[in-house]
Design a protein around this motif. Structure first.
Motif, PDB file in Angstrom:
ATOM      1  N   GLU A  64     -23.682 -28.820 118.333  1.00 25.72           N
ATOM      2  CA  GLU A  64     -23.811 -30.163 118.331  1.00 25.72           C
ATOM      3  C   GLU A  64     -25.115 -30.705 117.680  1.00 25.72           C
ATOM      4  O   GLU A  64     -25.231 -31.883 117.005  1.00 25.72           O
ATOM      5  CB  GLU A  64     -23.591 -30.634 119.843  1.00 25.72           C
ATOM      6  CG  GLU A  64     -22.228 -30.327 120.243  1.00 25.72           C
ATOM      7  CD  GLU A  64     -21.760 -28.817 120.595  1.00 25.72           C
ATOM      8  OE1 GLU A  64     -22.807 -28.132 120.640  1.00 25.72           O
ATOM      9  OE2 GLU A  64     -20.546 -28.832 121.048  1.00 25.72           O
ATOM     10  N   ASN A  65     -26.317 -30.228 117.933  1.00 26.79           N
ATOM     11  CA  ASN A  65     -27.442 -30.424 117.222  1.00 26.79           C
ATOM     12  C   ASN A  65     -27.295 -30.528 116.001  1.00 26.79           C
ATOM     13  O   ASN A  65     -27.968 -31.301 115.370  1.00 26.79           O
ATOM     14  CB  ASN A  65     -28.486 -29.350 117.870  1.00 26.79           C
ATOM     15  CG  ASN A  65     -29.907 -29.772 117.535  1.00 26.79           C
ATOM     16  OD1 ASN A  65     -30.268 -30.580 116.814  1.00 26.79           O
ATOM     17  ND2 ASN A  65     -30.967 -28.995 118.081  1.00 26.79           N
ATOM     18  N   ILE A  66     -26.596 -29.590 115.441  1.00 28.87           N
ATOM     19  CA  ILE A  66     -26.427 -29.440 113.765  1.00 28.87           C
ATOM     20  C   ILE A  66     -25.580 -30.817 113.406  1.00 28.87           C
ATOM     21  O   ILE A  66     -25.829 -31.490 112.481  1.00 28.87           O
ATOM     22  CB  ILE A  66     -25.976 -28.270 113.267  1.00 28.87           C
ATOM     23  CG1 ILE A  66     -27.137 -27.113 113.541  1.00 28.87           C
ATOM     24  CG2 ILE A  66     -25.702 -28.291 111.906  1.00 28.87           C
ATOM     25  CD1 ILE A  66     -26.581 -25.684 113.320  1.00 28.87           C
ATOM     26  N   VAL A  67     -24.423 -30.916 114.225  1.00 29.46           N
ATOM     27  CA  VAL A  67     -23.721 -31.997 114.263  1.00 29.46           C
ATOM     28  C   VAL A  67     -24.502 -33.369 113.989  1.00 29.46           C
ATOM     29  O   VAL A  67     -24.765 -34.430 113.029  1.00 29.46           O
ATOM     30  CB  VAL A  67     -22.694 -32.332 115.269  1.00 29.46           C
ATOM     31  CG1 VAL A  67     -22.016 -33.587 115.211  1.00 29.46           C
ATOM     32  CG2 VAL A  67     -21.545 -31.094 114.905  1.00 29.46           C
ATOM     33  N   LEU A  68     -25.449 -33.518 114.835  1.00 30.82           N
ATOM     34  CA  LEU A  68     -26.427 -34.645 114.953  1.00 30.82           C
ATOM     35  C   LEU A  68     -27.350 -34.819 113.658  1.00 30.82           C
ATOM     36  O   LEU A  68     -27.206 -36.029 113.014  1.00 30.82           O
ATOM     37  CB  LEU A  68     -27.194 -34.487 116.346  1.00 30.82           C
ATOM     38  CG  LEU A  68     -28.423 -35.490 116.771  1.00 30.82           C
ATOM     39  CD1 LEU A  68     -27.782 -37.056 116.394  1.00 30.82           C
ATOM     40  CD2 LEU A  68     -29.093 -35.234 117.840  1.00 30.82           C
ATOM     41  N   TYR A  69     -27.985 -33.662 113.331  1.00 29.41           N
ATOM     42  CA  TYR A  69     -28.745 -33.557 112.059  1.00 29.41           C
ATOM     43  C   TYR A  69     -27.920 -34.337 111.073  1.00 29.41           C
ATOM     44  O   TYR A  69     -28.316 -35.098 110.215  1.00 29.41           O
ATOM     45  CB  TYR A  69     -29.162 -32.447 111.835  1.00 29.41           C
ATOM     46  CG  TYR A  69     -29.553 -32.087 110.304  1.00 29.41           C
ATOM     47  CD1 TYR A  69     -30.766 -32.985 109.910  1.00 29.41           C
ATOM     48  CD2 TYR A  69     -29.258 -31.153 109.594  1.00 29.41           C
ATOM     49  CE1 TYR A  69     -31.130 -32.523 108.515  1.00 29.41           C
ATOM     50  CE2 TYR A  69     -29.701 -30.885 108.111  1.00 29.41           C
ATOM     51  CZ  TYR A  69     -30.462 -31.892 107.889  1.00 29.41           C
ATOM     52  OH  TYR A  69     -31.058 -31.594 106.384  1.00 29.41           O
ATOM     53  N   LEU A  70     -26.578 -33.649 110.671  1.00 30.93           N
ATOM     54  CA  LEU A  70     -25.933 -34.016 109.645  1.00 30.93           C
ATOM     55  C   LEU A  70     -25.657 -35.745 109.718  1.00 30.93           C
ATOM     56  O   LEU A  70     -24.926 -36.362 108.866  1.00 30.93           O
ATOM     57  CB  LEU A  70     -24.795 -33.278 109.412  1.00 30.93           C
ATOM     58  CG  LEU A  70     -24.948 -31.556 109.164  1.00 30.93           C
ATOM     59  CD1 LEU A  70     -23.855 -30.762 109.009  1.00 30.93           C
ATOM     60  CD2 LEU A  70     -25.664 -31.521 107.817  1.00 30.93           C
ATOM     61  N   ALA A  71     -25.099 -36.053 110.793  1.00 30.10           N
ATOM     62  CA  ALA A  71     -24.783 -37.260 111.071  1.00 30.10           C
ATOM     63  C   ALA A  71     -25.780 -38.383 110.667  1.00 30.10           C
ATOM     64  O   ALA A  71     -25.872 -39.377 110.377  1.00 30.10           O
ATOM     65  CB  ALA A  71     -24.520 -37.756 112.349  1.00 30.10           C
ATOM     66  N   VAL A  72     -27.106 -38.032 111.001  1.00 28.60           N
ATOM     67  CA  VAL A  72     -28.236 -38.708 110.741  1.00 28.60           C
ATOM     68  C   VAL A  72     -28.372 -39.090 109.194  1.00 28.60           C
ATOM     69  O   VAL A  72     -28.526 -39.996 108.594  1.00 28.60           O
ATOM     70  CB  VAL A  72     -29.563 -38.304 111.288  1.00 28.60           C
ATOM     71  CG1 VAL A  72     -30.876 -38.853 110.808  1.00 28.60           C
ATOM     72  CG2 VAL A  72     -29.401 -38.321 112.709  1.00 28.60           C
ATOM     73  N   LEU A  73     -28.121 -37.765 108.512  1.00 30.02           N
ATOM     74  CA  LEU A  73     -28.168 -37.833 106.835  1.00 30.02           C
ATOM     75  C   LEU A  73     -26.917 -38.469 106.627  1.00 30.02           C
ATOM     76  O   LEU A  73     -27.350 -39.577 105.630  1.00 30.02           O
ATOM     77  CB  LEU A  73     -27.696 -36.516 106.411  1.00 30.02           C
ATOM     78  CG  LEU A  73     -29.054 -35.163 106.556  1.00 30.02           C
ATOM     79  CD1 LEU A  73     -28.801 -33.964 105.866  1.00 30.02           C
ATOM     80  CD2 LEU A  73     -30.279 -35.985 106.058  1.00 30.02           C
ATOM     81  N   ARG A  74     -25.950 -38.444 107.034  1.00 28.11           N
ATOM     82  CA  ARG A  74     -24.610 -39.276 106.576  1.00 28.11           C
ATOM     83  C   ARG A  74     -24.960 -40.685 106.808  1.00 28.11           C
ATOM     84  O   ARG A  74     -24.619 -41.503 105.724  1.00 28.11           O
ATOM     85  CB  ARG A  74     -23.581 -38.857 107.417  1.00 28.11           C
ATOM     86  CG  ARG A  74     -22.305 -39.684 107.064  1.00 28.11           C
ATOM     87  CD  ARG A  74     -21.191 -39.247 108.025  1.00 28.11           C
ATOM     88  NE  ARG A  74     -19.801 -39.895 107.927  1.00 28.11           N
ATOM     89  CZ  ARG A  74     -18.694 -39.371 107.388  1.00 28.11           C
ATOM     90  NH1 ARG A  74     -18.634 -38.085 107.016  1.00 28.11           N
ATOM     91  NH2 ARG A  74     -17.781 -40.249 107.131  1.00 28.11           N
ATOM     92  N   ILE A  75     -25.476 -41.218 107.571  1.00 29.07           N
ATOM     93  CA  ILE A  75     -25.683 -42.601 107.414  1.00 29.07           C
ATOM     94  C   ILE A  75     -27.001 -43.226 107.081  1.00 29.07           C
ATOM     95  O   ILE A  75     -27.410 -44.522 106.864  1.00 29.07           O
ATOM     96  CB  ILE A  75     -25.674 -43.198 108.996  1.00 29.07           C
ATOM     97  CG1 ILE A  75     -26.578 -42.593 109.919  1.00 29.07           C
ATOM     98  CG2 ILE A  75     -24.301 -43.399 109.547  1.00 29.07           C
ATOM     99  CD1 ILE A  75     -26.916 -43.364 111.445  1.00 29.07           C
ATOM    100  N   GLY A  76     -27.695 -42.170 106.329  1.00 32.47           N
ATOM    101  CA  GLY A  76     -28.822 -42.669 105.541  1.00 32.47           C
ATOM    102  C   GLY A  76     -30.155 -42.848 106.741  1.00 32.47           C
ATOM    103  O   GLY A  76     -30.974 -43.371 105.860  1.00 32.47           O
ATOM    104  N   ALA A  77     -29.992 -42.491 107.606  1.00 32.64           N
ATOM    105  CA  ALA A  77     -31.192 -42.560 108.662  1.00 32.64           C
ATOM    106  C   ALA A  77     -32.236 -41.229 108.276  1.00 32.64           C
ATOM    107  O   ALA A  77     -31.712 -40.507 107.378  1.00 32.64           O
ATOM    108  CB  ALA A  77     -30.770 -42.769 109.938  1.00 32.64           C
ATOM    109  N   VAL A  78     -33.096 -41.160 108.963  1.00 34.63           N
ATOM    110  CA  VAL A  78     -34.095 -40.390 108.739  1.00 34.63           C
ATOM    111  C   VAL A  78     -34.290 -39.352 110.154  1.00 34.63           C
ATOM    112  O   VAL A  78     -34.631 -39.925 111.073  1.00 34.63           O
ATOM    113  CB  VAL A  78     -35.436 -41.058 108.712  1.00 34.63           C
ATOM    114  CG1 VAL A  78     -36.636 -39.801 108.346  1.00 34.63           C
ATOM    115  CG2 VAL A  78     -35.448 -41.818 107.287  1.00 34.63           C
TER     116      VAL A  78
END
Ligand code: MCA
Ligand code: AMP
Length: 501
Positions: A64-78
């Motif tokens: 889930e931590n990796i899901v979170l990392y990828l989700a941040v990338l997905r929406i263009g956040a940092v």
């Protein structure tokens, strides 16, 4: 281009293949992974996270931590990952500096951190536990809504990764989508990554090694990942027969060699053992080859640049060297005394390439100080053979690397100097059989100083455990050179054996 788009594209025809498997037996397919990422992205968007906003994350490793990392990338956040060992005192600095829109923390620390985050202007705090539960995933489960992939230019920020600073305060290295992608693409090529590779992932995912080097190589193939929550010898031994690639810090290899069950048979399926983040002792390299028949591939990198050099996949892997510059990375050496670029001998390594970061977050002066004519000054002392092979022979910076974690003595000296009865402190790294190096402190103190045990206890309340000195020794004075600078090399020699027993 958004790095997440590239990761998604890589698995477009492989949706039902396994992306991760966990020791519990749980498996995530690529379809499940990307579905969860899209929904997690929506949770973050609904919390107000916009492109360019920071999301600070201090949680245990999990899928889930990796899901979170990828989700941040997905929406263009940092994405701003933090070592789970950092104390509340340390967290306060990171939150003040990064000014994130959202903090995601361990449920056990919610009480103290949520109040702090609120005070520092963080809009929302979510929790995520080692078991993947917490308010982040609970919110995600309440709705099937998703957020789209946000287009990103190559130069847009993807992550800020904090790295210890010479002045005692950590600085955030700003890495772009392109920094991360080009480095991963090069590594996949030079390490001969294949679809049938299976990555054994036992590194933490709050640093470049585990988060970018290991994950991106596998996700961009894509090849399956055996995701261990941490490095544990039993778990690694159990997983090795299923894996083909392991990336680790030297401590991993020292610990495996200390176990008699680690042998040639267990490694029969392994294609590649990679080591980095700290020097691999030639003795470890030799013992590893004698035990397994395999030669560890050592590479060299830095938070600010990802991977810089690597021993070859095909060709001679030489113990004590870090191999050749990556195909798209240029290196040069500068003599630290004369300040001139040198072709031979020892010099401070300077680098240039698409992997090099954009600077330190909100610190233009420190950024400028660490670049010279467009080259990034690594602070590592290196030597180069005629054929271009590089060896790291020392450090021009006052840095300790313990078990692959960087520690800047200045930060610890600063804390010790605050304590009553202490006139001055010098913190050094000395050889340690497990961690390579570990921290000790020498203090000049008056008779009413708190004593070794109390000093250690005080430091524990303020600093992550791996930074706390193993010993605090009182001394009459600190040796100084003619310039008045503490002679740390002399102290290191004098106390070289103190932790070796
Ligand atoms: C844990 N402890 C340590 C360290 N880790 N002490 C000194 N150095 C360390 N590295 C202490 C803890 O404070 C604790 O003590 C006790 O050891 C047990 O903690 P635990 O977490 O259970 O330790 P462990 O699981 O045995 O972890 C050791 C480890 C781990 C496996 C070596 O530190 C690790 O995974 N290191 C890898 C770090 C890494 O990924 N570096 C890459 C940076 P107490 O209870 O007394 O507090 S990126 C980088 O460097 C560049 C880009 C590159 O080239 O890769
Ligand atoms: P970090 O700031 O955590 O990214 O650590 C980067 C530093 O780790 C480098 O500047 C080097 O001093 C050290 N490092 C990484 N890989 C190696 C290696 N293979 N050999 C020696 N030092 C290394």
């Amino acid at each position: 281009m958004n790095l997440y788009q590239r990761i998604m594209d890589a698995s477009v025809d492989r949706q039902l293949d396994v992306a991760f498997s966990l020791p519990s037996g749980a498996r995530w397919t690529h379809a499940q992974l990307h579905e969860a990422v899209a929904r997690c992205a929506r949770v973050l968007s609904d919390a107000g996270v916009e492109a360019g906003d920071r999301v600070t994350v201090q949680v245990e490793k999990s899928a889930e931590n990796i899901v979170l990392y990828l989700a941040v990338l997905r929406i263009g956040a940092v994405f701003v990952p933090l070592n789970t060992a950092y104390t509340d005192v340390e967290l306060e600095y990171f939150l003040t500096d990064a000014q994130p829109r959202v903090l995601v923390c361990d449920p056990r620390r919610l009480e103290s951190l949520e109040a702090m985050a609120l005070r520092l202007g963080v809009a929302a705090t979510f929790t995520l536990g080692a078991d993947g539960r917490g308010t982040l995933m609970a919110t995600l489960e309440q709705s099937m809504e998703t957020a789209p992939v946000r287009a990103r230019a190559d130069g847009d920020l993807a992550a800020i990764v904090y790295t210890s600073g010479t002045t005692g305060r950590s600085k955030g290295a700003m890495l772009t989508h392109d920094n991360l992608f080009t480095n991963a693409a090069t590594l996949r090529q030079i390490w001969g990554w294949q679809p049938d590779d299976v990555l054994l992932h036992a590194l933490p995912i709050y640093h470049v090694h585990g988060l970018f080097v290991a994950l991106h190589c596998a996700l961009l193939e894509p090849s399956p990942i055996l995701l261990l929550p941490r490095f544990d010898v039993d778990a690694v031994l159990a997983a090795l027969p299923e894996a083909t690639v392991l990336m680790g810090v030297p401590t991993f290899y020292v610990r495996l060699l200390a176990d008699v069950r680690f042998d040639r048979r267990r490694c029969a399926h392994m294609r590649l053992f990679i080591s980095g983040s700290a020097p691999l002792l030639p003795e470890t390299f030799a013992a590893f080859e004698a035990r397994t028949g395999q030669r560890i591939l050592e590479r060299y990198g830095m938070t600010e640049a990802g991977m810089i050099t690597s021993n070859p996949l095909h060709g001679e892997r030489v113990a004590g060297t870090v191999g050749y510059p990556l195909p798209d990375v240029e290196v040069r050496l500068r003599c630290p005394e004369q300040e001139t670029v040198v072709q031979e001998g020892v010099g401070v390594l300077e680098i240039r390439g698409p992997n090099v970061f954009q600077g330190y977050w909100q610190q233009p002066e420190r950024t400028a100080a660490e670049f010279r004519e467009g080259w990034f000054v690594t602070g590592d002392l290196a030597q180069r053979e005629a054929d271009g092979r590089v060896s790291i022979v020392g450090r021009h910076k006052d840095l300790i690397i313990s078990g692959g974690l960087n520690i800047y003595p200045r930060e610890i000296e600063f804390e010790i100097n605050q304590l009553p009865g202490i006139d001055e402190a010098a913190v050094i790294g000395v050889p340690h059989p497990d961690f390579g190096e570990a921290v000790i402190a020498l203090v000049v103190a008056s008779d009413d100083w708190p004593g070794e045990e109390r000093v250690i206890a005080e430091l524990r309340a303020r600093l992550a455990g791996f930074k706390v000195p193993r010993r605090v020794l009182r001394t009459a004075e600190l040796p100084r050179n003619a310039m008045g600078k503490v002679q740390k090399a002399l102290l290191r020699d004098t106390h070289a054996a103190i932790l070796s027993g």
